[in-house]
Design a protein around this motif. Structure first.
Motif, mmCIF file in Angstrom:
data_model
loop_
_atom_site.group_PDB
_atom_site.id
_atom_site.type_symbol
_atom_site.label_atom_id
_atom_site.label_comp_id
_atom_site.label_asym_id
_atom_site.label_seq_id
_atom_site.Cartn_x
_atom_site.Cartn_y
_atom_site.Cartn_z
ATOM 1 N N GLY A 1 29.550 -13.400 17.965
ATOM 2 C CA GLY A 1 30.416 -12.357 17.436
ATOM 3 C C GLY A 1 29.727 -11.365 16.532
ATOM 4 N N LYS A 2 28.527 -11.703 16.043
ATOM 5 C CA LYS A 2 27.911 -10.787 15.075
ATOM 6 C C LYS A 2 26.491 -10.353 15.431
ATOM 7 N N GLU A 3 25.835 -11.041 16.370
ATOM 8 C CA GLU A 3 24.466 -10.679 16.706
ATOM 9 C C GLU A 3 24.298 -10.494 18.219
ATOM 10 N N ARG A 4 23.356 -9.665 18.593
ATOM 11 C CA ARG A 4 22.981 -9.551 20.006
ATOM 12 C C ARG A 4 22.058 -10.726 20.308
ATOM 13 N N VAL A 5 22.548 -11.662 21.085
ATOM 14 C CA VAL A 5 21.872 -12.942 21.291
ATOM 15 C C VAL A 5 21.090 -12.935 22.604
ATOM 16 N N LYS A 6 19.876 -13.444 22.534
ATOM 17 C CA LYS A 6 19.122 -13.703 23.755
ATOM 18 C C LYS A 6 19.429 -15.133 24.190
ATOM 19 N N PHE A 7 19.876 -15.274 25.438
ATOM 20 C CA PHE A 7 20.276 -16.580 25.955
ATOM 21 C C PHE A 7 19.616 -16.802 27.318
ATOM 22 N N TYR A 8 19.555 -18.061 27.732
ATOM 23 C CA TYR A 8 18.901 -18.297 29.019
ATOM 24 C C TYR A 8 19.618 -19.333 29.861
ATOM 25 N N VAL A 9 19.387 -19.202 31.168
ATOM 26 C CA VAL A 9 19.822 -20.175 32.171
ATOM 27 C C VAL A 9 18.617 -20.476 33.054
ATOM 28 N N GLY A 10 18.433 -21.744 33.397
ATOM 29 C CA GLY A 10 17.313 -22.122 34.237
ATOM 30 C C GLY A 10 17.726 -22.321 35.691
ATOM 31 N N PHE A 11 16.853 -21.890 36.598
ATOM 32 C CA PHE A 11 17.078 -22.056 38.038
ATOM 33 C C PHE A 11 15.806 -22.615 38.667
ATOM 34 N N ASP A 12 15.867 -23.855 39.135
ATOM 35 C CA ASP A 12 14.713 -24.419 39.830
ATOM 36 C C ASP A 12 14.705 -23.930 41.275
ATOM 37 N N PRO A 13 13.565 -23.471 41.786
ATOM 38 C CA PRO A 13 13.491 -22.902 43.149
ATOM 39 C C PRO A 13 13.416 -23.973 44.217
ATOM 40 N N GLU B 1 18.760 -13.935 8.746
ATOM 41 C CA GLU B 1 18.346 -15.249 9.210
ATOM 42 C C GLU B 1 18.244 -15.310 10.728
ATOM 43 N N ALA B 2 18.963 -14.418 11.397
ATOM 44 C CA ALA B 2 19.015 -14.469 12.846
ATOM 45 C C ALA B 2 17.737 -13.918 13.464
ATOM 46 N N PRO B 3 17.266 -14.512 14.564
ATOM 47 C CA PRO B 3 16.054 -14.020 15.210
ATOM 48 C C PRO B 3 16.231 -12.656 15.854
ATOM 49 N N VAL B 4 17.465 -12.306 16.211
ATOM 50 C CA VAL B 4 17.752 -10.989 16.756
ATOM 51 C C VAL B 4 18.686 -10.294 15.772
ATOM 52 N N THR B 5 18.328 -9.120 15.324
ATOM 53 C CA THR B 5 19.050 -8.505 14.211
ATOM 54 C C THR B 5 19.979 -7.377 14.625
ATOM 55 N N GLU B 6 20.046 -7.079 15.921
ATOM 56 C CA GLU B 6 20.916 -5.999 16.345
ATOM 57 C C GLU B 6 22.368 -6.458 16.265
ATOM 58 N N ASN B 7 23.184 -5.780 15.453
ATOM 59 C CA ASN B 7 24.571 -6.177 15.276
ATOM 60 C C ASN B 7 25.431 -5.678 16.426
ATOM 61 N N LEU B 8 26.468 -6.470 16.756
ATOM 62 C CA LEU B 8 27.440 -6.048 17.739
ATOM 63 C C LEU B 8 28.513 -5.216 17.062
ATOM 64 N N SER B 9 29.184 -4.401 17.861
ATOM 65 C CA SER B 9 30.268 -3.588 17.336
ATOM 66 C C SER B 9 31.381 -4.489 16.820
ATOM 67 N N ALA B 10 31.908 -4.171 15.675
ATOM 68 C CA ALA B 10 32.969 -4.974 15.082
ATOM 69 C C ALA B 10 34.234 -4.945 15.928
ATOM 70 N N SER B 11 34.404 -3.889 16.719
ATOM 71 C CA SER B 11 35.606 -3.759 17.538
ATOM 72 C C SER B 11 35.484 -4.458 18.881
ATOM 73 N N ALA B 12 34.257 -4.859 19.253
ATOM 74 C CA ALA B 12 34.046 -5.492 20.552
ATOM 75 C C ALA B 12 34.637 -6.900 20.559
ATOM 76 N N ARG C 1 27.577 -8.142 29.850
ATOM 77 C CA ARG C 1 28.566 -7.077 29.764
ATOM 78 C C ARG C 1 29.187 -6.981 28.373
ATOM 79 N N ASN C 2 29.078 -8.065 27.621
ATOM 80 C CA ASN C 2 29.624 -8.073 26.265
ATOM 81 C C ASN C 2 28.532 -7.992 25.199
ATOM 82 N N GLY C 3 27.379 -7.416 25.580
ATOM 83 C CA GLY C 3 26.390 -7.030 24.577
ATOM 84 C C GLY C 3 25.209 -7.943 24.374
ATOM 85 N N HIS C 4 25.069 -9.009 25.154
ATOM 86 C CA HIS C 4 23.980 -9.952 24.927
ATOM 87 C C HIS C 4 22.930 -9.859 26.027
#
Length: 520
Positions: free
Chosen positions: A143-155, A107-118, A176-179
């Motif tokens: 905790g389970k998917e490599r998530v694409k996330f964003y932050v906006g910066f107005d110039p 169901e997730a848009p990004v399917t790369e799983n993170l390490s269970a030990s991370a 640093r934690n896989g995303h």
């Protein structure tokens, strides 16, 4: 018993039919600030029967139900039944937003799983003090998917400042934690200006200024996050905003936003008293549209930002859910102030810029080494990558030993932004200026002709903001030359005051020192 059961079913079936029909005939209204006590607003008309919640801190509360009121005209119907979610919301406000964690990788848009030990990136942000609130399901997703996330910066300027470091460091910690971070430059929204937290409208900028500012911000962000292929990316919302057709945008998206709800947003309410242009009022629509485009183009499922952005972020969440039938999430950070209550990143002399051209590495080091004792441990968590065990050790230092922790904070923060070499120079300069050791040549320099007058020199070096400020500082005993207090505002500095290197030490207060060198 069978006859009683049969009689009960005979009564229950038509009753269920009546309730179902009533639900279809009278859909629920938009979620707004007039709901249950403490509930924040969403983005206008939403699907009824969808469980959404907001996390705050770590205190679990039970599911809440909001009471609705108002006209139902024009609202979209959804007959899904209300069901309790598996994760308890942790918001005292109990906001329902319709977010669920992905139940499977498919169901997730990004399917790369993170390490269970991370370690879960959410827990990393939480223990370091980044998280003010979040939507339900974000922790599970991180905790389970490599998530694409964003932050906006107005110039709005050609440099960011220390006040922008919380979202920047959060991006770095998540990466640093896989995303995968997406740094969104507001080449489009920057032409309007975000009214959040502002008492007045931002000054309009030319396209040339915006392009120059974007380039400066891009270079600074690359000091904190890796924007290499497959690791992170930087995009500009001018790509999709500048080419929008106004009429088409209104037809496609205007009906999805409630003006009544938009007026309840904190960023709008605070400005209505002073006056707010229609241009700025549109900003929250464009920010919501950004989230939709980033999901469509890059499968971005998480937005992070300051807590004053919550209302705008929720608008994007709702837009993605209704147009793409996908749940996306949010994390907001506390609006940071110092222990004394001052706004983070501001000093008596102005903003603490990240650009070395606007704020030297030495001054940047001095900013951190002079923070309030009460802020040291908190800032070590937020603005360095030191392990928590080391931070706890430094946080336990008391009395005069706290200076050691401040020196570590200053060195680490300066090294992250300006590099290890500049951090070493700044450290040696500070030791020479204030500790009687280190490399004197590392102290910031200012070249001038001799002889020269003390008052114009104080203004030219930037130690004082004006001649009047310089005279007040002298009268108050705050100015020293080579350690000797200056009492005469008409003092003329002569070559006899210079050392063997044709220099002298000019000092204002305890924390500001310059090496004034004779030129030529």
């Amino acid at each position: 018993l069978p006859s009683k059961l049969l009689g009960g079913l005979t009564l229950a079936v038509p009753l269920m039919f009546i309730l179902s029909t009533t639900t279809r005939a009278f859909p629920q209204p938009p979620l707004g600030r007039t709901l249950a006590k403490g509930v924040k607003s969403a983005c206008g008309p939403i699907y009824p029967g969808v469980s959404m919640s907001r996390r705050r801190g770590t205190q679990p509360l039970g599911n809440k139900r909001a009471k609705f009121s108002g006209s139902s005209r024009g609202w979209h119907m959804d007959t899904r039944l209300w069901a309790p979610t598996t994760t308890q919301p942790t918001s005292r406000r109990g906001l329902n937003l319709g977010l669920r964690s992905f139940s499977s990788a498919a169901e997730a848009p990004v399917t790369e799983n993170l390490s269970a030990s991370a370690k879960n990136a959410y827990d990393v942000l939480m223990e370091r003090g980044f998280i003010k609130e979040s939507t339900q399901g974000v922790k599970e997703l991180l905790g389970k998917e490599r998530v694409k996330f964003y932050v906006g910066f107005d110039p709005t300027a050609d440099s960011l400042h220390v006040g922008s470091l919380v979202p920047i460091m959060a991006m770095a910690q998540l990466q640093r934690n896989g995303h995968e971070p997406i740094a969104l430059l507001g080449g489009g929204t920057g032409m309007i200006g975000d009214p959040s937290g502002k008492e007045e409208a931002r000054q309009m900028m030319t396209l040339e200024t915006i392009e120059k500012n974007k380039e400066g911000i891009r270079k600074q962000l690359e000091r904190f996050i890796d924007l290499g292929e497959g690791k992170g990316m930087m995009v500009d919302n001018a790509e999709w905003l500048l080419g929008l057709n106004y009429i088409d945008f209104l037809r496609d998206f205007g009906s999805l936003f409630s003006v009544n709800v938009m007026l309840t947003k904190a960023s709008v309410k605070t400005r209505l008293e002073r006056g707010m242009s229609f241009l700025e009022f549109n900003y929250q629509l464009l920010q919501a549209y950004d989230y939709l485009e980033l999901y469509r183009r890059h499968k971005c499922t998480l937005q992070i930002g300051g807590d004053d952005q919550w209302g705008n972020i929720v608008g994007g969440i709702d837009l993605v859910r209704r147009l793409e039938q996908k749940e996306v999430g949010a994390i907001t950070f506390p609006l940071l102030t110092t222990a004394s209550g001052a706004k983070m990143g501001k000093t008596a002399s102005g903003a603490v810029w990240l650009s070395p051209d606007k704020y030297s590495p030495y001054d940047y080091y001095q900013y951190w080494v002079n923070v309030d004792d009460r802020d040291v441990e908190r800032f070590l968590k937020l603005f360095t990558f030191l392990p928590m065990e080391r931070i706890e050790e430094l946080g336990n230092l008391k009395g005069a030993d706290i200076r050691k922790a401040k020196a570590v904070l200053a060195y680490e923060a300066t090294g992250i932004l300006h590099g290890k070499e500049e951090a070493e120079k700044a450290k040696k300069g500070a030791e020479a200026a204030f500790g009687g050791a280190g490399d004197v040549s590392a102290i910031p320099k200012f070249e001038t002709e001799f002889p020269t007058q003390i008052v114009p020199l104080l203004v030219a070096t930037g130690l004082c903001s004006s001649k009047a400020d310089a005279r007040r500082s002298i009268a108050g005993g705050g100015i020293r030359i080579n350690g000797e207090k200056v009492t005469d505002p008409d003092l003329e500095l002569e070559t006899s005051m210079l050392d063997d290197d044709n220099a002298l030490i000019l000092q204002k207060g305890k924390k500001n020192k310059l090496r004034v060198i004779k030129f030529p």
